[in-house]
Structure formats: C-alpha cells, structure tokens
Scaffold this motif. Structure first.
Motif, short mmCIF file in Angstrom:
data_model
loop_
_atom_site.label_atom_id
_atom_site.label_comp_id
_atom_site.label_asym_id
_atom_site.label_seq_id
_atom_site.Cartn_x
_atom_site.Cartn_y
_atom_site.Cartn_z
N TRP A 192 0.78 -1.23 0.00
CA TRP A 192 0.00 0.00 0.00
C TRP A 192 0.82 1.28 0.00
O TRP A 192 0.35 2.32 -0.44
CB TRP A 192 -0.93 0.02 1.23
CG TRP A 192 -1.84 -1.16 1.24
CD1 TRP A 192 -2.47 -1.71 0.19
CD2 TRP A 192 -2.20 -1.95 2.39
NE1 TRP A 192 -3.21 -2.80 0.57
CE2 TRP A 192 -3.06 -2.98 1.94
CE3 TRP A 192 -1.88 -1.89 3.74
CZ2 TRP A 192 -3.60 -3.93 2.78
CZ3 TRP A 192 -2.42 -2.83 4.58
CH2 TRP A 192 -3.27 -3.85 4.11
N ARG A 193 1.99 1.21 0.48
CA ARG A 193 2.74 2.46 0.58
C ARG A 193 3.05 3.00 -0.81
O ARG A 193 3.20 2.24 -1.78
CB ARG A 193 4.00 2.28 1.40
CG ARG A 193 5.09 1.45 0.76
CD ARG A 193 6.24 1.27 1.75
NE ARG A 193 7.30 0.43 1.22
CZ ARG A 193 8.38 0.89 0.58
NH1 ARG A 193 8.51 2.21 0.41
NH2 ARG A 193 9.31 0.06 0.13
N SER A 194 3.15 4.25 -0.92
CA SER A 194 3.37 4.93 -2.20
C SER A 194 4.86 5.05 -2.48
O SER A 194 5.66 5.31 -1.57
CB SER A 194 2.72 6.32 -2.16
OG SER A 194 2.93 6.98 -3.40
N PRO A 233 1.18 3.05 -5.88
CA PRO A 233 1.36 2.01 -4.86
C PRO A 233 2.52 1.10 -5.22
O PRO A 233 2.74 0.79 -6.40
CB PRO A 233 0.02 1.25 -4.88
CG PRO A 233 -0.96 2.27 -5.40
CD PRO A 233 -0.20 3.08 -6.38
#
Length: 480
Positions: free
Chosen positions: A114-116, A129
């Motif tokens: 999920w982290r960008s 993502p």
C-alpha cells in the motif's frame, strides 16, 4: 486393681486418633496415615476406634510418661479449588492473538502493497502504490495521454483509427511486451518510457496457393516469340477477417517468368535477304501479286484474315509462298477480353486450315498491337507474332512510285516490308511490285518468306521457324 479407662480427651499424653484429611488437588479427600490411625487410615470420621479398642491399645503399650510421644495435631492442608474459565475469558487470548496478527498484516501490507513509491515515466515522477503493475500505472494515468495505434487491414487500409496497440512501453530501452504489462511491477521498471501505440494488422486467415508466373518482354525487334516458358510457384495469401481483403503475403516458391523475346533478323553470311509481306487478303488482287512473285522467282508471306479465306489461301501455298494469320476479324486485340482474344486467334487458324489444309502458328496482330498481356493470354496458341521494319503506307494510296521508293530507299539485310493485298483498293501495290522486286534483286537481295529469313539468323528456335511450338506440360501462362 482395675484400671480406669484412659481419658483420651483430657490426657496430655493421649494420642490423637485422627486428623483432618488433606484435600487433593483434584478436589477429592485423601487421608494421611499416622500413628493411631485405624487399619483403613483414610481419615474418615466415620471409622473412629471404640472404647475397648482404645483400652487394648493402652494396655499393650507401656505407659512411660517420660518417653511418651506427644502427637501435635497438624494444621489442616489448605483446600485448592480449580476455577473453570468462562467462555468470554477463553476468548481474550484469541482476540489478543488476532490483534497481533492484524497489526503484523497491516505492517506487511503497508510495506509491500500500500505504501506509495515514486516511478519515473517519460522523465517525470509519478506516485503509485508499491505493488502496482505497469498496467495499473497506465490505467491510473490515462496512458500518459499517448495516442493508440490504428487497426489496419491486410491490404494496408485503416479499419479503426484507435483499434491498434494502446501504447508502446520500454524499460531502459528494452521493449515490454503486452503480456508483461500486467505482471511486471512498475517499481521494477528502469527509465520507463510510454509512447504512442503501434499499428496492428487485423486478424486473417492464410492459404497456400499457386503463384502464376509473370511475363517479361525482351527486346524490340519485329519477330516476337516465347524464349522461356513460365512456371508457377507457391505463395502464402492472407484474407482479412474484417475487411475481406486478399493479399499476397509471402512467396514460398518463386515462379519462373515467361519471357517473350523480340529480334530483328540478322542474316548470317555474305548474302542479303529481305521479306515482303501482304496483309488483309486474300482478295481479287492476291492472284496478280502471286503471279508477279512467280515471274521473278521471289517469295513472300501472306497474313490472311479468317473471314476472308477462300481458295486463294491455298494458292499462296501452291505458289511456294508462306501462309499466316492476321486474326479472324481484324479486331484491336488489346481491347479483347481473354476469351474473345483466344477465339479471335484460334478461329482464324481454323478457317485457314479448312481452306488451305494447313494450320499455321505464325500471325500478325492487326495494327501491330500485341502487348505482354496478349502474350500472357495466348502464348500457347502461336509460334510468333511478326511485325515489320519498313511500312510502305500503301493503305494511304500514295501512288505506286511512292510505294516503290519507300521500299528501296529503306531496304537493309534482314528487313521485313509491310504491304497489303486486301482490305481496300490495292491496285497501287500490284503496280509497284515489279519495280520493288527488280530494285531489290539488283541490289543483291534475295526475296524470302519470314520463316526463311529466320533460318538465316541462327537465333530463332526450330519450332518457332517451323510453326510447331507446343507449350510444355509443366509450363504455366501468366495471369493478367
């Protein structure tokens, strides 16, 4: 003297007859054995010694106050009770474990899904993502505004302006296939470039078919003949599923082209030869012309029309001259379709054969109009097409002397002269002929037929000279 019964309840030396049974850890009662316990020794209060039993015990053991062993009652063992957990209490550890797993899952999901992260596309940085594929990156950014390719027909025509490849993607200069777009992580791409999509050819079916030979015209001489027969090859043909177009995609086996050579006769040796020819007969002038030729010992070639043939056609042969075809109705052959063209040629041969009992293969096309297309359609029917080197323009009726001068002033060794014995008033030709023959013979020329002129050259095949040409069984005509 009778002893009084021992007072076990008040004597300090009395031995305790029982003690409180200890409670077992499983909740049941267990007696601890000790001195003075009954034979069962299980700590039950129901089995106390009787008075007689107590007296017997006292008489059996000497009473020595100094040595008496005082039994001190033990403190009762504390009772341990096992408390059963309620269903709600049992769920607490499970809930705690779930919370821990959930926190770990969130941490893993954030770290890997999920982290960008930043991805560079066409020199600019885009947040996406970490788990996103290149395809997701393209979808999220409207393909970075590049233009889709076109859907093309197998023939190269546009079917759909946006129906081709959506975009072209390269990573560090290496192309990324359409299949890899949905599996390759965007973060794994290096120096990602997204460009306009490529054109795509429509779906098609393919079939292997025969490839007809082509045709080549070699030379520009007056006598044309097939010097090489064509042979079919094989080719792969595509048919478009949407357009229905059919195109030749690939040559699997090259065809061999048909070659038509055109030579001007070049007689070998020191003698000079020339050939006089007459078109559009037979007519009422034919016999006069034959008589003049015989008078001078000269020969000529007559190109008869199929619609004109009669007994005079055979007279040409009887005079030692050559009989050939000028087609059946004097049509302009390039204007004919294939079937009409073949009929125009074969019907003339049939007519001449019927009148003269001889079937020629030599012909002269009306107006001299016989292109590669006509050769491709009828090359198997004729041995040669004969044109001319000297045109007397007698059809203009310029006068006998003009006709004579035209021949004598342009004569050369191996030349073919065009004149007429039909198709109109040919009196000027009859009048001019004696002077033509005399002038040529005086210049050292021998007047021969076209076939005889070819023999003096050495380059023309025997079957062409003799009119016995037959197309080989493994040969094929071009398709035009």
């Amino acid at each position: 003297m009778r002893k009084a019964p021992a007072n076990h309840g008040s004597s300090p030396h009395a031995t305790s007859s029982f003690r409180r049974p200890a409670e077992r850890h499983d909740g049941s009662q267990a007696a601890r054995p000790h001195a003075g316990a009954n034979s069962h020794g299980q700590g039950s209060t129901r089995h106390q010694k009787t008075a007689s039993q107590q007296r017997a015990s006292a008489s059996a053991v000497p009473h020595h106050p100094a040595q008496a062993k005082v039994q001190v009652p033990r403190r009762p063992h504390p009772t341990v009770r096992r408390v059963r957990a309620t269903p709600a209490q049992k769920l607490i550890p499970i809930a705690a474990a779930v919370v821990v797993v959930g926190v770990l899952a969130l941490a893993v999901g954030y770290q890997f899904f999920w982290r960008s992260v930043d991805v560079t596309v066409n020199g600019r940085t885009y947040a996406t993502p970490i788990s996103a594929t290149i395809q997701q990156l393209l979808d999220d950014n409207d393909y970075f505004q590049v233009k889709a390719g076109r859907l093309m027909s197998v023939g190269g025509n546009v079917i759909d302006e946006d129906g081709g490849e959506r975009c072209t993607v390269t990573s560090d200069g290496a192309p990324v296939s359409a299949d890899d777009l949905s599996t390759m992580k965007a973060i794994d791409a290096v120096d990602l470039t997204v460009a306009n999509g490529a054109d795509v050819t429509e779906e098609y079916t393919e079939e292997t078919v025969a490839q007809a030979p082509g045709i080549q015209m070699d030379g520009s001489g007056a006598i044309q003949f097939v010097s090489q027969w064509g042979r079919a090859g094989k080719k792969l043909v595509w048919t478009g599923a949407q357009s229905g177009e059919t195109v030749d995609h690939e040559v699997l086996e090259p065809a061999v082209d048909m070659v038509v050579s055109a030579y001007n006769a070049r007689p070998q040796g020191s003698k000079k030869y020339i050939a006089l020819t007459f078109d559009d007969g037979p007519s009422s002038y034919t016999k006069d012309i034959l008589a003049i030729l015989q008078r001078y010992g000269a020969k000529a070639t007559f190109f008869n029309l199929g619609t004109q043939v009669d007994e005079d056609s055979k007279a040409v042969l009887d005079a030692g001259c050559e009989l050939a075809s000028h087609t059946n109705q004097h049509m302009n052959l390039p204007d004919c379709d294939r079937d009409t063209l073949r009929s125009e040629i074969t019907s003339a041969f049939d007519a001449i054969e019927g009148a003269a009992e001889f079937r020629p293969q030599m012909m002269r096309a009306p107006y001299g109009a016989f292109t590669s297309a006509e050769w491709a359609r009828t090359g198997d029917l004729i041995s040669c097409n004969v044109l001319w080197n000297i045109d007397t323009l007698d059809w203009k009726l310029p006068g006998a002397s003009a006709i004579t001068d035209e021949v004598l002033s342009n004569a050369y060794n191996g030349a073919i002269v065009l004149m007429h014995d039909g198709g109109g008033n040919r009196a000027q030709d009859v009048e001019a002929l004696p002077g033509i023959i005399e002038g040529l013979q005086a210049a050292g020329y021998e007047l021969v037929t076209v076939s005889e002129l070819m023999k003096t050259d050495g380059r023309f095949p025997e079957d062409v000279i003799n009119g016995t040409v037959k197309m080989p069984e493994d040969a094929d005509l071009p398709e035009v």
